[in-house]
Design a protein around this motif. Sequence first.
Motif, PDB file in Angstrom:
ATOM      1  N   ASN A  57     -23.831  -0.595 -40.329  1.00 20.52           N
ATOM      2  CA  ASN A  57     -24.154  -1.019 -41.472  1.00 20.52           C
ATOM      3  C   ASN A  57     -24.564  -2.952 -41.164  1.00 20.52           C
ATOM      4  OD1 ASN A  57     -24.458   1.435 -42.357  1.00 20.52           O
ATOM      5  ND2 ASN A  57     -22.181   1.559 -44.287  1.00 20.52           N
ATOM      6  N   ASP A  58     -24.158  -3.614 -42.100  1.00 28.30           N
ATOM      7  CA  ASP A  58     -24.473  -4.782 -42.109  1.00 28.30           C
ATOM      8  C   ASP A  58     -24.054  -5.707 -41.226  1.00 28.30           C
ATOM      9  OD1 ASP A  58     -26.763  -3.964 -44.139  1.00 28.30           O
ATOM     10  OD2 ASP A  58     -25.408  -4.642 -45.847  1.00 28.30           O
ATOM     11  N   LEU A  59     -22.492  -5.350 -40.797  1.00 31.06           N
ATOM     12  CA  LEU A  59     -22.426  -6.147 -39.716  1.00 31.06           C
ATOM     13  C   LEU A  59     -22.737  -6.174 -38.555  1.00 31.06           C
ATOM     14  CD1 LEU A  59     -18.774  -4.066 -40.191  1.00 31.06           C
ATOM     15  CD2 LEU A  59     -20.006  -6.099 -42.397  1.00 31.06           C
ATOM     16  N   ASP A  60     -24.061  -5.669 -38.510  1.00 32.72           N
ATOM     17  CA  ASP A  60     -24.134  -6.079 -37.240  1.00 32.72           C
ATOM     18  C   ASP A  60     -25.307  -7.104 -36.502  1.00 32.72           C
ATOM     19  OD1 ASP A  60     -26.785  -5.092 -39.451  1.00 32.72           O
ATOM     20  OD2 ASP A  60     -28.192  -5.000 -37.745  1.00 32.72           O
ATOM     21  N   ASN A  61     -25.409  -8.523 -38.327  1.00 28.50           N
ATOM     22  CA  ASN A  61     -25.854  -9.093 -37.984  1.00 28.50           C
ATOM     23  C   ASN A  61     -24.283 -10.458 -37.166  1.00 28.50           C
ATOM     24  OD1 ASN A  61     -27.666  -9.099 -38.955  1.00 28.50           O
ATOM     25  ND2 ASN A  61     -27.559  -9.569 -41.384  1.00 28.50           N
ATOM     26  N   ALA A  62     -23.574 -10.070 -37.539  1.00 30.69           N
ATOM     27  CA  ALA A  62     -22.224 -10.594 -37.040  1.00 30.69           C
ATOM     28  C   ALA A  62     -21.754 -10.487 -35.278  1.00 30.69           C
ATOM     29  CB  ALA A  62     -21.336 -10.287 -37.618  1.00 30.69           C
ATOM     30  N   SER A  63     -22.050  -8.622 -34.961  1.00 29.17           N
ATOM     31  CA  SER A  63     -21.817  -8.880 -34.114  1.00 29.17           C
ATOM     32  C   SER A  63     -23.045  -9.545 -32.589  1.00 29.17           C
ATOM     33  CB  SER A  63     -22.478  -7.249 -33.817  1.00 29.17           C
ATOM     34  OG  SER A  63     -23.473  -6.713 -34.127  1.00 29.17           O
ATOM     35  N   ILE A  64     -24.533  -9.442 -33.411  1.00 25.52           N
ATOM     36  CA  ILE A  64     -25.479 -10.174 -32.877  1.00 25.52           C
ATOM     37  C   ILE A  64     -24.900 -11.453 -32.351  1.00 25.52           C
ATOM     38  CG2 ILE A  64     -27.483 -10.621 -32.501  1.00 25.52           C
ATOM     39  CD1 ILE A  64     -28.353  -7.704 -33.951  1.00 25.52           C
ATOM     40  N   TYR A  65     -24.221 -11.799 -33.502  1.00 24.73           N
ATOM     41  CA  TYR A  65     -23.754 -13.928 -33.574  1.00 24.73           C
ATOM     42  C   TYR A  65     -23.276 -14.089 -32.669  1.00 24.73           C
ATOM     43  CZ  TYR A  65     -22.537 -18.462 -34.807  1.00 24.73           C
ATOM     44  OH  TYR A  65     -22.399 -19.791 -34.978  1.00 24.73           O
ATOM     45  N   LEU A  66     -22.460 -12.707 -32.457  1.00 26.54           N
ATOM     46  CA  LEU A  66     -20.956 -13.441 -31.535  1.00 26.54           C
ATOM     47  C   LEU A  66     -21.765 -13.027 -29.684  1.00 26.54           C
ATOM     48  CD1 LEU A  66     -17.762 -13.054 -30.723  1.00 26.54           C
ATOM     49  CD2 LEU A  66     -17.756 -10.073 -31.003  1.00 26.54           C
TER      50      LEU A  66
END
Length: 763
Positions: A57-66
């Motif tokens: 879900n919305d956690l992809d923003n953090a994964s892309i940042y990483l």
Amino acid sequence: MHFKKLINIVILFFLIFCCEEKYNEIEPEAIIPKPSEQISKSGEFILKDFYAVSAENDLDNASIYLMNQIDGLIDIKLNPKHKSKIEFIENLNLKEEEYYLDVSKKGISIQARDSRGAFYAVQSLFQLFPKNAGENNEIIIPFVNIKDSPQFSYRGMHLDVGRHMYSVDFIKKYIDAIAMLKMNTFHWHLTEDQGWRIEIKKYPKLQEVAAYRDETLVGHYSDQPHQFDGKRYGGHYTQEEIKDIVAYAQNRFVTIIPEIEMPGHSQAAIAAYPELGCTGEQVEVATKWGVFEDIYCTKDETFNFLEDVLDEVLELFPSKYIHIGGDEAPKTRWKTCKDCQKRIKDEGLKDEHELQNYFITRMEKYLNSKGRQIIGWDEILEGGLAPNATVMSWRGTSGAVEAAKSGHNVVMTPTSHCYFDYYQSDNEDEPLAIGGFLPLEKVYGFNPIPEELTKEDAKFVLGAQGNIWTEYMPTEEQVEYMAFPRMLAMSEVLWSKPENKNYKNFVSRLENFHKRLDALDINYANHLYEIEGNMLSEDGKAFYDLITLTEGKTIRYTLDGSAPNVSSKIYKSRIPIVESTIIKAAVFNSDKQLGKNFTQNINFHKAVGAKIYINKQPHIAYSGSGSEGLINGIRGSDSRYGDKEWLGFWGEDIEIKIDFKKPIKINSIKTRFYNGNGQWIYSPKEVNFEFTLEEGTKVSDKRKLQSKDKLLIKLDYDFITPEDLNVKVKSFTLKIPNYGKIPEGKQGAGNKAWTFIDEIIVN
């Protein structure tokens, strides 16, 4: 059952776990701010090549940042089939901003309720990277399990760009630092007497006139006479630049709260549009620091202007809060302004203080109609608090207590613990600052919950922020020097649980964190290898204690005024003091000196070791070394009134009694008072003496003090007795009346003045 959409990210990495021993110099328990729970395990995960990442879900923003961050450290090769992986798992049982981080041989697992929590997990993960991350095309990460969540919801840093302006790149770098430390709010102070920094398209003179001053004060405000550099200074941020910065902050889960000052600190705007002031006369954009009498008039034209300005501000900043200042607004112009007096009469107001409340409340209603809330400095309490306002308490904690008990939200920013424009070291070679003294340890020891609040009232304290006012910070490097490492201490105050905090442990982690600041090209003040000295009194005898908080280091010292070196005596126990002495010391590691030389001059005068009594307790924020600190033989700093040798009292008349073990002959009594009017500190107008002589007779006297514009006001009192009389004094009392209320036109006008007193020297 909640449906979890799995997002496969293909432009990411392949992870290989390697069993052989690898060297990793990062200590897994060195994270700042300190996590709630952390378990370190034996073993290391080696990140290299390329792999697939899953994010729910919305956690992809953090994964892309990483992944974007890692992409700059190691090369990429696609291998999405590898078993080792990084996964971001949505866990709705966690609170907002809470996260789990697990690094094991299987890979990296992050659980969070939302992207903010996942983002903070990533920030902790970054701190596990070694300083040589990317060397040999790999990153070695120690096995660890972390469960973490913040203590406060508002965790902020402030930056004033009105006095001095900084580049867009620097603002972004500042936001990166805020995010790195799991802070979530950037309070951007955009308008001031000395410069208007935000483009408002409807009012072009704000960019053309208000954004520039003709020259700037050179040196300190207290230096007389004032000197100026003669150089035009200024600029502003365009709306496009602001949109870019806001988006940049949003990607890092940092909310920007803009501050548009009103009704005071508005001389720059009035310079552009004189009709906004009470007199209608042309004024200049301020060229020196301080408080100015030209503030917004309360006529309708002013409110129309401010509503237009805020309409454009709201388009740029999506934040819930808009900061409207409200501080340091002298009422001088309002008292003689026909428009303001008519407003008072028409609205049935009592006085100019209620007129300020009318001003703030009217602006609040307008912002509320746009779906926003106001936040302001604690002066917005004057004349009554606007219905939905949040108070930013800077003048101590009394404003916070009043607001919270009334059911209003509070953000703590007291000068005593949150003003990073204050000096942070006793070193005389520190860069010029406004004054005061706020060392790292004092920031770390801050408790944002005032002790006067009940558990229920304490719920209204949202958090706190560190403030950086930039009168004396013309460069970006100096802003960083004043912010770091105090920003790190504040981050731990706001994130970490009180029971997890330990200053000595923090210092150990900070020593490691310096490497990270070096890698990020952040300028910081390194005072870790400085020495703290304390004068001790025991059974009438005096001793001096030397302390350094860094582990595994040696203190070497001299008593003859010479600089310490590798052959100097090693400090092992407190030093007996029986005469006036100059102690010099430094921290050494093996044969290398690490820190600057520490110097302490001890004046072993007749009151050292005597008994001292004060009728009032010094303010908790400025209690120095307690009452005994006034007769310990050590004078306070010439520029830092908040150090441990100055005692501060707010608005109180004080009496100080010094009682000798046996009657002694006195020739003179000397002391001095701080007179930093810009910080609301005023020397008393007089000091009264009462002496009790050996035979019990009492003798009284007084001395008038002429403060003028000096920063330090000396009291030199000669106790004159006939030479043929052997007059001895058993005790004496200094009666020191408070200056009173601060005059109109001065910073803090109408408030009680502070009294700061230094060492009382008896010869």
